[in-house]
Scaffold this motif. Structure first.
Motif, PDB file in Angstrom:
ATOM      1  N   ASP A  96       0.832  -1.214   0.000  1.00  0.00           N
ATOM      2  CA  ASP A  96       0.000   0.000   0.000  1.00  0.00           C
ATOM      3  C   ASP A  96       0.863   1.260   0.000  1.00  0.00           C
ATOM      4  OD1 ASP A  96       1.050  -0.332   2.516  1.00  0.00           O
ATOM      5  OD2 ASP A  96      -0.825   0.051   3.577  1.00  0.00           O
ATOM      6  N   CYS A  97       2.085   1.158  -0.519  1.00  0.00           N
ATOM      7  CA  CYS A  97       2.975   2.314  -0.509  1.00  0.00           C
ATOM      8  C   CYS A  97       2.601   3.325  -1.586  1.00  0.00           C
ATOM      9  CB  CYS A  97       4.430   1.875  -0.655  1.00  0.00           C
ATOM     10  SG  CYS A  97       4.852   1.203  -2.270  1.00  0.00           S
ATOM     11  N   TYR A  98       3.265   4.471  -1.524  1.00  0.00           N
ATOM     12  CA  TYR A  98       3.044   5.581  -2.440  1.00  0.00           C
ATOM     13  C   TYR A  98       4.325   5.819  -3.225  1.00  0.00           C
ATOM     14  CZ  TYR A  98      -1.139   6.709   0.299  1.00  0.00           C
ATOM     15  OH  TYR A  98      -2.360   6.668   0.919  1.00  0.00           O
ATOM     16  N   LEU A  99       4.219   5.878  -4.546  1.00  0.00           N
ATOM     17  CA  LEU A  99       5.347   6.190  -5.414  1.00  0.00           C
ATOM     18  C   LEU A  99       5.122   7.607  -5.938  1.00  0.00           C
ATOM     19  CD1 LEU A  99       5.459   2.850  -7.455  1.00  0.00           C
ATOM     20  CD2 LEU A  99       6.627   3.394  -5.311  1.00  0.00           C
ATOM     21  N   MET A 141       8.501   1.832 -12.361  1.00  0.00           N
ATOM     22  CA  MET A 141       8.508   1.657 -10.906  1.00  0.00           C
ATOM     23  C   MET A 141       7.246   0.961 -10.403  1.00  0.00           C
ATOM     24  SD  MET A 141      10.495   5.002  -9.434  1.00  0.00           S
ATOM     25  CE  MET A 141       9.881   4.663  -7.807  1.00  0.00           C
ATOM     26  N   LEU A 142       6.106   1.308 -10.966  1.00  0.00           N
ATOM     27  CA  LEU A 142       4.855   0.684 -10.535  1.00  0.00           C
ATOM     28  C   LEU A 142       4.893  -0.823 -10.783  1.00  0.00           C
ATOM     29  CD1 LEU A 142       1.954   0.704  -9.490  1.00  0.00           C
ATOM     30  CD2 LEU A 142       1.220   1.404 -11.788  1.00  0.00           C
ATOM     31  N   TYR A 143       5.345  -1.233 -11.949  1.00  0.00           N
ATOM     32  CA  TYR A 143       5.373  -2.662 -12.236  1.00  0.00           C
ATOM     33  C   TYR A 143       6.407  -3.408 -11.394  1.00  0.00           C
ATOM     34  CZ  TYR A 143       1.589  -3.366 -15.396  1.00  0.00           C
ATOM     35  OH  TYR A 143       0.332  -3.503 -15.897  1.00  0.00           O
ATOM     36  N   GLU A 144       7.466  -2.750 -10.973  1.00  0.00           N
ATOM     37  CA  GLU A 144       8.389  -3.387 -10.034  1.00  0.00           C
ATOM     38  C   GLU A 144       7.693  -3.591  -8.691  1.00  0.00           C
ATOM     39  OE1 GLU A 144      11.650  -5.115  -8.065  1.00  0.00           O
ATOM     40  OE2 GLU A 144      11.058  -5.014 -10.177  1.00  0.00           O
ATOM     41  N   ALA A 145       6.978  -2.578  -8.216  1.00  0.00           N
ATOM     42  CA  ALA A 145       6.237  -2.713  -6.951  1.00  0.00           C
ATOM     43  C   ALA A 145       5.165  -3.794  -7.070  1.00  0.00           C
ATOM     44  CB  ALA A 145       5.616  -1.378  -6.550  1.00  0.00           C
ATOM     45  N   LEU A 146       4.474  -3.850  -8.194  1.00  0.00           N
ATOM     46  CA  LEU A 146       3.465  -4.889  -8.412  1.00  0.00           C
ATOM     47  C   LEU A 146       4.100  -6.273  -8.450  1.00  0.00           C
ATOM     48  CD1 LEU A 146       1.350  -3.043 -11.103  1.00  0.00           C
ATOM     49  CD2 LEU A 146       0.529  -3.729  -8.838  1.00  0.00           C
ATOM     50  N   ARG A 147       5.226  -6.402  -9.143  1.00  0.00           N
ATOM     51  CA  ARG A 147       5.923  -7.697  -9.222  1.00  0.00           C
ATOM     52  C   ARG A 147       6.320  -8.178  -7.826  1.00  0.00           C
ATOM     53  NH1 ARG A 147      10.621  -9.827  -8.625  1.00  0.00           N
ATOM     54  NH2 ARG A 147      11.618  -7.830  -8.149  1.00  0.00           N
ATOM     55  N   GLN A 148       6.874  -7.262  -7.043  1.00  0.00           N
ATOM     56  CA  GLN A 148       7.294  -7.644  -5.695  1.00  0.00           C
ATOM     57  C   GLN A 148       6.120  -8.091  -4.827  1.00  0.00           C
ATOM     58  OE1 GLN A 148       9.661  -4.704  -3.702  1.00  0.00           O
ATOM     59  NE2 GLN A 148      11.126  -4.558  -5.393  1.00  0.00           N
ATOM     60  N   ASN A 149       4.940  -7.603  -5.139  1.00  0.00           N
ATOM     61  CA  ASN A 149       3.739  -7.950  -4.378  1.00  0.00           C
ATOM     62  C   ASN A 149       2.861  -8.948  -5.133  1.00  0.00           C
ATOM     63  OD1 ASN A 149       3.613  -6.221  -1.784  1.00  0.00           O
ATOM     64  ND2 ASN A 149       4.423  -4.853  -3.355  1.00  0.00           N
TER      65      ASN A 149
END
Length: 169
Positions: A96-99, A141-149
């Motif tokens: 639920d972080c903010y980029l 960056m969004l897709y990296e955060a999505l991949r990690q989650n």
């Protein structure tokens, strides 16, 4: 379910914001816009870039950065900047972080970055390249955060439809 957040600090180019809005809809990501905006949200360029997805966008506007902070007091924010010491892929993104991304002409103000040096992240680039396009940076960056989650409930498989070449021509 947790939901990622994209924050645009004073975006200036409507097509970028429209593209980012479309990406947010496709990824079930919230969009936060910190004013002043360099355009009106009714502009054709926003609608053209966001296509018919803009109506489905979870978007919130704030009068300034302080307003954003007051309305999101527990936000874990990562600041995208070419001035960062950490690469975006080295960070572990919470679901639920903010980029946060700065305006196209100047980025995030340095006074904000100086207060959060450990949360500043960069996308590596070659040589003297000033920056990437804003909507491309958001997508990376969004897709990296999505991949990690584990892609947070997104469709992970597609299906090919078998057609004979003669049927297509």
């Amino acid at each position: 379910m947790a939901q990622l957040n994209i924050v645009l600090f004073e975006p200036e180019i409507p097509a970028n914001t429209g593209n980012i809005g479309r990406t947010c809809v496709a990824t079930n990501t919230r969009l936060h816009l910190i004013e002043p905006l360099g355009f009106m949200l009714t502009e054709k360029a926003i609608k053209r870039a966001g296509m018919d997805y803009w109506a489905d966008l979870d978007v919130t506007r704030y009068v300034n950065f302080q307003d954003f902070l007051e309305k999101n007091p527990k936000a874990k924010i990562y600041y995208a900047t070419t001035k960062a010491k950490h690469v975006y892929s080295e960070v572990q993104y919470e679901p639920d972080c903010y980029l946060m991304f700065g305006k196209e002409s100047a980025g995030i103000p340095e006074e904000i970055l100086m207060e959060h040096p450990d949360e500043c992240v960069r996308i590596p680039m070659q040589g003297d390249t000033r920056s990437l396009n804003l909507s491309n940076s958001v997508a990376i960056m969004l897709y990296e955060a999505l991949r990690q989650n584990q892609f947070l409930g997104m469709n992970l498989e597609g299906e090919l439809h078998h057609h004979k070449w003669e049927d297509i021509c």
